[in-house]
Design a protein around this motif. Structure first.
Motif, PDB file in Angstrom:
ATOM      1  N   ALA A  33       0.866  -1.177   0.000  1.00  0.00           N
ATOM      2  CA  ALA A  33       0.000   0.000   0.000  1.00  0.00           C
ATOM      3  C   ALA A  33       0.902   1.226   0.000  1.00  0.00           C
ATOM      4  O   ALA A  33       2.022   1.184   0.526  1.00  0.00           O
ATOM      5  N   ALA A  34       0.415   2.316  -0.589  1.00  0.00           N
ATOM      6  CA  ALA A  34       1.202   3.535  -0.709  1.00  0.00           C
ATOM      7  C   ALA A  34       1.121   4.430   0.521  1.00  0.00           C
ATOM      8  O   ALA A  34       1.932   5.339   0.681  1.00  0.00           O
ATOM      9  N   ASP A  35       0.147   4.206   1.395  1.00  0.00           N
ATOM     10  CA  ASP A  35       0.024   4.978   2.629  1.00  0.00           C
ATOM     11  C   ASP A  35      -0.963   4.280   3.560  1.00  0.00           C
ATOM     12  O   ASP A  35      -1.549   3.249   3.195  1.00  0.00           O
ATOM     13  N   GLY A  36      -1.130   4.837   4.740  1.00  0.00           N
ATOM     14  CA  GLY A  36      -1.982   4.217   5.743  1.00  0.00           C
ATOM     15  C   GLY A  36      -3.443   4.116   5.339  1.00  0.00           C
ATOM     16  O   GLY A  36      -4.109   3.126   5.657  1.00  0.00           O
ATOM     17  N   THR A  37      -3.948   5.107   4.617  1.00  0.00           N
ATOM     18  CA  THR A  37      -5.352   5.056   4.214  1.00  0.00           C
ATOM     19  C   THR A  37      -5.593   3.916   3.226  1.00  0.00           C
ATOM     20  O   THR A  37      -6.611   3.227   3.308  1.00  0.00           O
ATOM     21  N   GLU A  38      -4.661   3.705   2.315  1.00  0.00           N
ATOM     22  CA  GLU A  38      -4.796   2.591   1.378  1.00  0.00           C
ATOM     23  C   GLU A  38      -4.685   1.256   2.120  1.00  0.00           C
ATOM     24  O   GLU A  38      -5.424   0.308   1.832  1.00  0.00           O
ATOM     25  N   ALA A  39      -3.796   1.190   3.096  1.00  0.00           N
ATOM     26  CA  ALA A  39      -3.660  -0.037   3.885  1.00  0.00           C
ATOM     27  C   ALA A  39      -4.966  -0.354   4.621  1.00  0.00           C
ATOM     28  O   ALA A  39      -5.426  -1.504   4.613  1.00  0.00           O
ATOM     29  N   LEU A  40      -5.573   0.649   5.246  1.00  0.00           N
ATOM     30  CA  LEU A  40      -6.841   0.433   5.946  1.00  0.00           C
ATOM     31  C   LEU A  40      -7.927  -0.031   4.985  1.00  0.00           C
ATOM     32  O   LEU A  40      -8.722  -0.914   5.312  1.00  0.00           O
ATOM     33  N   ARG A  41      -7.963   0.556   3.789  1.00  0.00           N
ATOM     34  CA  ARG A  41      -8.953   0.137   2.789  1.00  0.00           C
ATOM     35  C   ARG A  41      -8.759  -1.327   2.421  1.00  0.00           C
ATOM     36  O   ARG A  41      -9.716  -2.107   2.366  1.00  0.00           O
ATOM     37  N   LEU A  42      -7.520  -1.726   2.189  1.00  0.00           N
ATOM     38  CA  LEU A  42      -7.240  -3.120   1.841  1.00  0.00           C
ATOM     39  C   LEU A  42      -7.655  -4.065   2.967  1.00  0.00           C
ATOM     40  O   LEU A  42      -8.231  -5.130   2.716  1.00  0.00           O
ATOM     41  N   ILE A  43      -7.382  -3.682   4.194  1.00  0.00           N
ATOM     42  CA  ILE A  43      -7.767  -4.500   5.347  1.00  0.00           C
ATOM     43  C   ILE A  43      -9.281  -4.579   5.459  1.00  0.00           C
ATOM     44  O   ILE A  43      -9.847  -5.649   5.696  1.00  0.00           O
ATOM     45  N   ASP A  44      -9.949  -3.445   5.259  1.00  0.00           N
ATOM     46  CA  ASP A  44     -11.422  -3.431   5.289  1.00  0.00           C
ATOM     47  C   ASP A  44     -12.016  -4.315   4.200  1.00  0.00           C
ATOM     48  O   ASP A  44     -13.101  -4.865   4.358  1.00  0.00           O
ATOM     49  N   GLU A  45     -11.283  -4.462   3.088  1.00  0.00           N
ATOM     50  CA  GLU A  45     -11.739  -5.310   1.986  1.00  0.00           C
ATOM     51  C   GLU A  45     -11.395  -6.782   2.204  1.00  0.00           C
ATOM     52  O   GLU A  45     -11.665  -7.614   1.352  1.00  0.00           O
ATOM     53  N   GLY A  46     -10.767  -7.087   3.343  1.00  0.00           N
ATOM     54  CA  GLY A  46     -10.516  -8.484   3.675  1.00  0.00           C
ATOM     55  C   GLY A  46      -9.070  -8.945   3.617  1.00  0.00           C
ATOM     56  O   GLY A  46      -8.792 -10.122   3.823  1.00  0.00           O
ATOM     57  N   LEU A  47      -8.130  -8.048   3.332  1.00  0.00           N
ATOM     58  CA  LEU A  47      -6.721  -8.441   3.304  1.00  0.00           C
ATOM     59  C   LEU A  47      -6.286  -8.879   4.702  1.00  0.00           C
ATOM     60  O   LEU A  47      -6.534  -8.186   5.681  1.00  0.00           O
ATOM     61  N   SER A  48      -5.639 -10.022   4.766  1.00  0.00           N
ATOM     62  CA  SER A  48      -5.081 -10.462   6.051  1.00  0.00           C
ATOM     63  C   SER A  48      -3.562 -10.510   5.919  1.00  0.00           C
ATOM     64  O   SER A  48      -3.018 -10.666   4.824  1.00  0.00           O
ATOM     65  N   PHE A  49      -2.876 -10.380   7.050  1.00  0.00           N
ATOM     66  CA  PHE A  49      -1.418 -10.363   7.054  1.00  0.00           C
ATOM     67  C   PHE A  49      -0.929 -10.818   8.415  1.00  0.00           C
ATOM     68  O   PHE A  49      -1.661 -10.753   9.406  1.00  0.00           O
ATOM     69  N   ASP A  50       0.333 -11.263   8.450  1.00  0.00           N
ATOM     70  CA  ASP A  50       0.970 -11.653   9.705  1.00  0.00           C
ATOM     71  C   ASP A  50       1.802 -10.525  10.289  1.00  0.00           C
ATOM     72  O   ASP A  50       1.906 -10.383  11.502  1.00  0.00           O
ATOM     73  N   VAL A  51       2.437  -9.740   9.400  1.00  0.00           N
ATOM     74  CA  VAL A  51       3.359  -8.687   9.823  1.00  0.00           C
ATOM     75  C   VAL A  51       3.053  -7.417   9.030  1.00  0.00           C
ATOM     76  O   VAL A  51       2.898  -7.466   7.810  1.00  0.00           O
TER      77      VAL A  51
END
Length: 119
Positions: A33-51
């Motif tokens: 993701a290019a910034d925190g807002t894009e990261a939050l959007r991806l997570i809200d869309e179901g992206l999961s991650f370990d780190v």
């Protein structure tokens, strides 16, 4: 199973280079993701991650604000804050690790590989 990393970095060249090294040398699965807002959007869309590996200073939403938002949501994943700042404490609230840029990427890979697998 390889760990999944959400890499959040506003510099496109550094983001691409880090993603290539982390996936190629570390064997990690990388989402970016290019910034925190894009990261939050991806997570809200179901992206999961370990780190989470995030830059500290970015337009729109920086890494500290992103980590704070994720912790408030109850996310317990391992979170690494990268910074080029000269003076930064060894840890910042919510971050498991703070690393200075430029960093030893192979040391970072070894650190992530040593983390226990998510339950």
């Amino acid at each position: 199973m390889p760990k999944t990393i959400l890499l959040v970095e506003d510099d496109p060249s550094l983001r691409s280079c880090l993603a290539d090294i982390l996936s190629g040398e570390g064997g990690f699965t990388i989402s970016t993701a290019a910034d925190g807002t894009e990261a939050l959007r991806l997570i809200d869309e179901g992206l999961s991650f370990d780190v989470l590996l995030t830059d500290r200073r970015m337009p729109l939403m920086g890494g500290e604000a992103l980590i704070t938002a994720l912790r408030k949501r109850g996310l317990r994943q391992y979170m690494i804050l990268m910074t080029g700042d000269v003076l930064v404490p060894g840890t910042l609230p919510g971050a498991n690790l703070v690393v200075r840029k430029p960093m030893g990427v192979f040391d970072l890979i070894a650190h992530i590989q040593a983390l226990p697998d998510a339950p």
